[in-house]
Design a protein around this motif. Structure first.
Motif: not given
Length: 138
Positions: A60-66, A91-92, A98-100
């Motif tokens: 399982t991989v979890t996280g955030t792109g930014g 989410m906006a 958003m770019q990252q």
């Protein structure tokens, strides 16, 4: 009083016998753990945007792109790595976040290989070209 004398050659052999069992139990490097993305392709990640991935032992991989949370399943075999469908919240976000995030998600889809050098995890494409560099964050 008895005395033990070890010559150089025997000392090296003795040391090898003492270390060998310890090395046999050493775990091979793996991507399991928490990582901060510090480089995306040929650009540094924005310092004010935290893009992170956490690899669990079950794949399982979890996280955030930014900005948004993401989740996927990784298949890891030797130095090969592939992600199943990557799902994320919607989410906006604005500007650098958003770019990252967009760049991270695009690069994750290209990942085919991995290798670790201590606390640095390198994810690369099918041609072994680096797409993401991460540093341990746990």
């Amino acid at each position: 009083m008895s005395r033990l004398s070890v010559t150089s050659t025997h000392g090296v052999a003795l040391l090898g016998l003492m270390i060998a069992p310890l090395m046999a139990h050493a775990e091979p490097a793996s991507p399991v753990g928490s990582w901060q993305i510090v480089r995306i392709g040929d650009q540094d990640a924005a310092s004010q945007v935290k893009s992170r991935l956490r690899f669990a032992a079950d794949g399982t991989v979890t996280g955030t792109g930014g900005c948004n949370r993401l989740r996927a399943h990784a298949t890891i075999a030797d130095e090969q790595l592939s992600f199943g469908p990557i799902i994320s919240t919607r989410m906006a976000c604005f500007g650098a976040a958003m770019q990252q995030e967009s760049a991270v998600l695009t690069k994750l889809e290209k990942v085919k290989n991995w290798h670790r050098q201590g606390d640095v995890l390198v994810l690369s494409d099918e041609n072994k070209k680096t797409v993401l560099i991460l540093t341990r964050s746990d």
